[in-house]
Design a protein around this motif. Structure first.
Motif, mmCIF file in Angstrom:
data_model
loop_
_atom_site.group_PDB
_atom_site.id
_atom_site.type_symbol
_atom_site.label_atom_id
_atom_site.label_comp_id
_atom_site.label_asym_id
_atom_site.label_seq_id
_atom_site.Cartn_x
_atom_site.Cartn_y
_atom_site.Cartn_z
ATOM 1 N N ILE A 291 3.772 -17.432 17.342
ATOM 2 C CA ILE A 291 4.829 -16.707 18.526
ATOM 3 C C ILE A 291 4.846 -15.403 17.814
ATOM 4 N N VAL A 292 5.047 -14.357 18.971
ATOM 5 C CA VAL A 292 5.133 -13.105 18.454
ATOM 6 C C VAL A 292 6.676 -12.780 18.955
ATOM 7 N N VAL A 293 7.535 -12.224 17.621
ATOM 8 C CA VAL A 293 8.852 -11.855 18.142
ATOM 9 C C VAL A 293 8.873 -10.491 17.636
ATOM 10 N N PRO A 294 9.917 -9.617 18.494
ATOM 11 C CA PRO A 294 10.087 -8.372 18.300
ATOM 12 C C PRO A 294 11.424 -8.187 17.360
ATOM 13 N N VAL A 295 11.300 -7.815 16.166
ATOM 14 C CA VAL A 295 12.424 -7.925 15.159
ATOM 15 C C VAL A 295 12.919 -6.510 15.205
ATOM 16 N N LEU A 296 14.169 -6.118 14.691
ATOM 17 C CA LEU A 296 14.934 -4.844 14.517
ATOM 18 C C LEU A 296 14.841 -4.645 13.139
ATOM 19 N N GLU A 297 14.263 -3.351 12.623
ATOM 20 C CA GLU A 297 14.148 -2.818 11.311
ATOM 21 C C GLU A 297 14.777 -1.565 11.395
ATOM 22 N N GLY A 298 16.145 -1.411 11.116
ATOM 23 C CA GLY A 298 16.868 -0.222 11.204
ATOM 24 C C GLY A 298 17.015 0.038 12.748
ATOM 25 N N ASN A 299 16.442 1.232 13.101
ATOM 26 C CA ASN A 299 16.426 1.956 14.374
ATOM 27 C C ASN A 299 14.971 1.344 15.251
ATOM 28 N N ARG A 300 14.298 0.807 14.432
ATOM 29 C CA ARG A 300 12.915 0.509 15.013
ATOM 30 C C ARG A 300 12.694 -0.833 15.664
ATOM 31 N N ALA A 301 12.210 -1.267 16.577
ATOM 32 C CA ALA A 301 11.689 -2.511 17.001
ATOM 33 C C ALA A 301 10.259 -2.664 16.494
ATOM 34 N N LEU A 302 9.969 -3.792 15.864
ATOM 35 C CA LEU A 302 8.618 -4.079 15.275
ATOM 36 C C LEU A 302 8.204 -5.580 15.854
ATOM 37 N N LEU A 303 7.029 -5.732 16.310
ATOM 38 C CA LEU A 303 6.499 -6.877 16.576
ATOM 39 C C LEU A 303 5.878 -7.810 15.383
ATOM 40 N N VAL A 304 6.514 -9.026 15.196
ATOM 41 C CA VAL A 304 5.740 -9.668 14.067
ATOM 42 C C VAL A 304 5.325 -11.193 14.575
ATOM 43 N N GLU A 305 4.479 -11.403 13.877
ATOM 44 C CA GLU A 305 4.065 -13.128 14.195
ATOM 45 C C GLU A 305 4.475 -13.855 13.200
ATOM 46 N N ILE A 306 5.100 -14.802 13.938
ATOM 47 C CA ILE A 306 5.813 -16.007 13.181
ATOM 48 C C ILE A 306 4.670 -17.311 13.448
ATOM 49 N N GLN A 307 4.787 -17.967 12.215
ATOM 50 C CA GLN A 307 3.656 -19.330 12.527
ATOM 51 C C GLN A 307 4.529 -20.308 11.822
ATOM 52 N N ALA A 308 4.219 -21.423 12.649
ATOM 53 C CA ALA A 308 4.907 -22.835 12.030
ATOM 54 C C ALA A 308 4.023 -24.027 12.120
ATOM 55 N N LEU A 309 4.254 -24.764 10.926
ATOM 56 C CA LEU A 309 3.104 -25.729 10.964
ATOM 57 C C LEU A 309 3.978 -26.956 10.759
ATOM 58 N N THR A 310 4.117 -28.159 11.436
ATOM 59 C CA THR A 310 4.700 -29.551 11.363
ATOM 60 C C THR A 310 3.458 -30.631 10.969
ATOM 61 N N ALA A 311 3.786 -31.281 9.965
ATOM 62 C CA ALA A 311 2.824 -32.413 9.560
ATOM 63 C C ALA A 311 3.691 -33.517 9.075
ATOM 64 N N PRO A 312 3.216 -34.726 9.215
ATOM 65 C CA PRO A 312 3.922 -36.016 8.687
ATOM 66 C C PRO A 312 3.905 -35.897 7.278
ATOM 67 N N SER A 313 5.223 -36.112 6.879
ATOM 68 C CA SER A 313 5.554 -35.980 5.252
ATOM 69 C C SER A 313 5.053 -37.091 4.619
ATOM 70 N N THR A 314 4.670 -36.725 3.464
ATOM 71 C CA THR A 314 4.246 -37.770 2.362
ATOM 72 C C THR A 314 5.528 -38.374 1.546
ATOM 73 N N ILE A 315 6.604 -37.666 1.627
ATOM 74 C CA ILE A 315 7.509 -37.743 0.685
ATOM 75 C C ILE A 315 8.785 -38.337 1.573
ATOM 76 N N PRO A 316 9.900 -39.078 0.681
ATOM 77 C CA PRO A 316 11.055 -39.665 1.589
ATOM 78 C C PRO A 316 11.824 -38.536 2.184
ATOM 79 N N THR A 317 12.035 -37.520 1.587
ATOM 80 C CA THR A 317 12.943 -36.160 2.138
ATOM 81 C C THR A 317 11.747 -35.183 2.642
ATOM 82 N N PRO A 318 11.724 -35.046 3.930
ATOM 83 C CA PRO A 318 10.703 -34.111 4.377
ATOM 84 C C PRO A 318 11.122 -32.648 4.216
#
Ligand code: TYD
Ligand code: MG
Length: 462
Positions: A291-318
Motif C-alpha cells: 500500500i502507498v502511504v503519504p507520510v510527513l517528513e518535516g514540511n514535506r509530504a512523501l509517498l512511501v510504499e509499505i509492504q506486509a507479509l503474513t505467513a503461518p508460523s513455525t514457532i510457538p510464539t509468532p
C-alpha cells in the motif's frame, strides 16, 4: 594563540557545580559521571562580544545575511538557503552514511565558486581523500586537505589562509593539547568545538563539523554540541539503500522542518528531484500486501510504499518483525486487527517493511500498515489508485492525522484517485481535497471497503 597555562576546572553538566579535580560522583547533585573538564576560557558563551553595546531593537537591522548558496537545492533547503558566513554547522550521522562524501562535494563547490576551502580530516589520509575526490570527479583547485587532529595546529593553518569555508571531519578526532583527556572525550569535543566556533565567528568563516552518532548512546557525540552550533543536520538512511534524508534538527538561520532527499550514486550524492515518484518506482502493480502511504517528513509530504507479509508460523510464539516502522505499533495494529476485524493472526508471522530504507515514526501510517497486513492475509491486492492515512486507536477507530490535506494533495499529484482518511477529517474550504477523500471511521470499515473477501484471488481462480 596557544595557551597551555590555562586554568582547568571540572564542572558538573547536570548542576554546574565546580570542583578542582575530577570526581566520579558530583558533590552538588550526587549524579554519577556528569563531571567534565573545562578550561576557564570557555565557561560562558562563545561569541566575542565583550565590548559590544546594547542595540535598540527598533534600530536593529533586519538585513539578510549573505549566504554561500550551493547548487544542490536539497542541501540549500535544509540549510535555509545556503551557508551563513561565520556559522558553525554540525553534520551528524552513522558512520558510513555519506557525511564525508557530501562535505567533500560541498567543499569542492565552494572552492570553485568562491575562494580556498580547508578540508581538515582526522580520520583519513590525503590519498584516501584524493581517491574519493577522483570518484566524485573533483579536480580540487583551491581545495586544501589538512590531516591534523590538534585543534591549535588547525586554527594556526586556518589563520594563515582565511578560507571561505572550513570542514572538520570529524570533531571526535580533534583534541586540544591543553586538556589532559583523550580525543573523543566529552570535554575534548566541547572545547575543540568552542575554539573553532570562536575562531569562525571572529573571522566570519563558516565551519562545518561532522560527528558520528553512537548506537543508542550518543553521549560523547553530536547531541552534546547541538546547543553550541548554529545548525545541526542529521543524515539518515539505511546503508543498504541509496536514499539519504538530510534533516535539520536545529537551525538558527532557517526552518527545522526542512528535509532534503538525496541519493547515493556511484559518483557521490545527488538531489532527488521528485522523491515520492522515486520511492514508488519499483512498486509492482497489483501486489498483495502493498500500500502507498503519504507520510510527513518535516514540511514535506512523501509517498512511501509499505509492504506486509503474513505467513503461518513455525514457532510457538509468532514473530512480528518491522523494518522502518515502530515494532510496538506493529503489535498494536496486529492486536486491533485480530480483535476488531476478525483477522486471526495468532498463528501467523507478520513482517512489515517500509521500502527504500525509510523510517516512519508517525502513527499516521498505522492504517496503511493494517491494510497491508489484511491485504496479505486475505490475498487480495489493494486497489492500485488508493492510498491511506490515519492512526489506529485501540478500539479500532481511525484517528485524525496532522495535515491530511497536504498528504492527499501529494497522493493526487502522483495519480492516486482516492485516499482513505479518518472520518472526522475537516473538508478543505475549496472542496478540492474532499473530492479525493474516502472517509473511514473504523479499521474494519476500511478493510471491508478495500479488501472484500469475495475478491479473493484464490476464490476467483477456483
Ligand atoms: P562516507 O562519506 O565515507 O561516509 P561517512 O563519512 O558518513 O562515514 O561514505 C561511505 C559510503 O558511501 C561507502 O560505503 C561508499 C559509499 N559511496 C558511494 O556509494 N558512492 C560514492 O561516490 C562515494 C564517494 C561513496
Ligand atoms: Mg567520514
Amino acid at each position: 594563540m596557544a595557551n597551555s597555562k590555562k586554568r582547568t576546572e571540572f564542572v558538573c553538566t547536570s548542576c554546574h557545580n565546580v570542583t578542582a579535580k575530577w570526581e566520579g560522583q558530583c558533590r552538588g547533585c550526587s549524579a554519577w559521571n556528569t563531571i567534565i573538564e573545562q578550561n576557564d576560557s570557555g565557561r560562558y558563551g562563545w561569541l566575542n562580544n565583550e565590548s559590544s553595546a546594547a542595540v535598540h531593537l527598533a534600530e536593529a537591522s533586519t538585513e539578510e545575511l549573505p549566504r554561500l548558496a550551493l547548487s544542490s537545492s536539497e542541501v540549500n533547503r535544509v540549510l535555509g538557503g545556503g551557508i551563513v558566513p561565520g556559522s558553525l554547522v554540525l553534520l551528524a550521522g552513522d558512520p558510513g552514511i555519506g557525511k564525508s562524501t557530501l562535505l567533500l562535494q560541498i567543499a569542492a563547490e565552494v572552492a570553485r565558486s568562491h575562494s580556498c576551502v580547508f578540508y581538515v580530516t582526522g580520520e583519513e589520509s590525503v590519498s584516501q581523500v584524493k581517491m574519493r575526490a577522483d570518484r566524485l570527479a573533483i579536480e580540487g583547485q583551491d581545495l586544501y586537505i589538512l590531516t591534523q587532529t590538534n585543534v591549535e595546529e588547525v586554527l594556526a593553518r586556518l589563520d594563515e589562509q582565511l578560507p571561505a569555508l572550513a570542514v572538520i571531519d570529524s570533531i571526535q578526532t580533534m583534541y586540544d593539547p591543553s586538556l589532559s583527556s583523550q580525543a573523543g572525550n566529552v570535554s575534548q569535543i566541547r572545547e575543540c568545538a568552542r575554539r573553532l566556533l570562536e575562531w569562525g565567528k571572529a573571522n566570519d568563516v563558516p565551519i562545518i563539523l561532522t560527528g558520528h552518532v553512537t548506537k543508542g548512546g550518543d553521549i560523547a557525540g553530536p547531541r552534546l554540541l547541538e546547543h553550541m552550533v548554529d545548525a545541526a543536520l542529521y543524515m539518515e538512511g539505511d546503508p543498504v539503500s541509496s536514499w539519504r534524508l538530510l534533516r535539520a534538527v536545529k537551525n538558527r538561520f532557517g526552518s527545522t522542518n526542512e528535509v532534503g532527499v538525496l541519493e547515493m550514486t556511484g559518483t557521490g550524492l545527488r538531489d532527488v528531484a521528485d522523491p515520492s515518484e522515486s520511492f514508488l518506482l519499483d512498486r509492482p502493480a497489483g501486489a498483495m500486501g502493498s500500500i502507498v502511504v503519504p507520510v510527513l517528513e518535516g514540511n514535506r509530504a512523501l509517498l512511501v510504499e509499505i509492504q506486509a507479509l503474513t505467513a503461518p508460523s513455525t514457532i510457538p510464539t509468532p514473530r512480528r518483525i518491522a523494518t522502518g516502522y515502530d515494532s510496538h505499533r506493529l503489535l498494536l495494529v496486529c492486536s486491533v486487527a485480530m480483535r476488531t476485524c476478525g483477522i486471526p493472526l495468532a498463528d501467523y508471522d507478520v513482517i512489515v517493511n517500509v521500502t527504500g530504507g525509510l523510517k516512519i515514526t508517525e502513527p499516521a501510517a498505522d492504517l496503511g500498515v493494517a491494510l497491508a497486513i489484511a491485504s496479505s492475509f486475505r490475498s487480495v491486492p489493494m486497489p492500485d489508485d488508493v492510498a491511506a492515512v490515519g492512526e489506529v486507536g485501540l478500539s479500532g477507530e481511525i484517528r485524525r492525522a496532522p495535515q491530511t490535506d497536504r498528504r492527499v494533495k501529494e497522493a493526487v499529484r502522483l495519480g492516486f484517485r482516492k485516499c482513505l482518511v479518518p472520518g472526522n477529517t475537516d473538508d478543505r474550504a475549496d472542496g478540492t481535497e474532499a473530492l479525493h477523500y474516502q472517509r473511514v471511521d473504523t479499521l474494519a470499515q476500511a478493510i471491508n471497503m478495500c479488501l472484500p473477501i469475495t475478491r479473493r484471488i484464490s476464490d476467483a481462480v477456483a
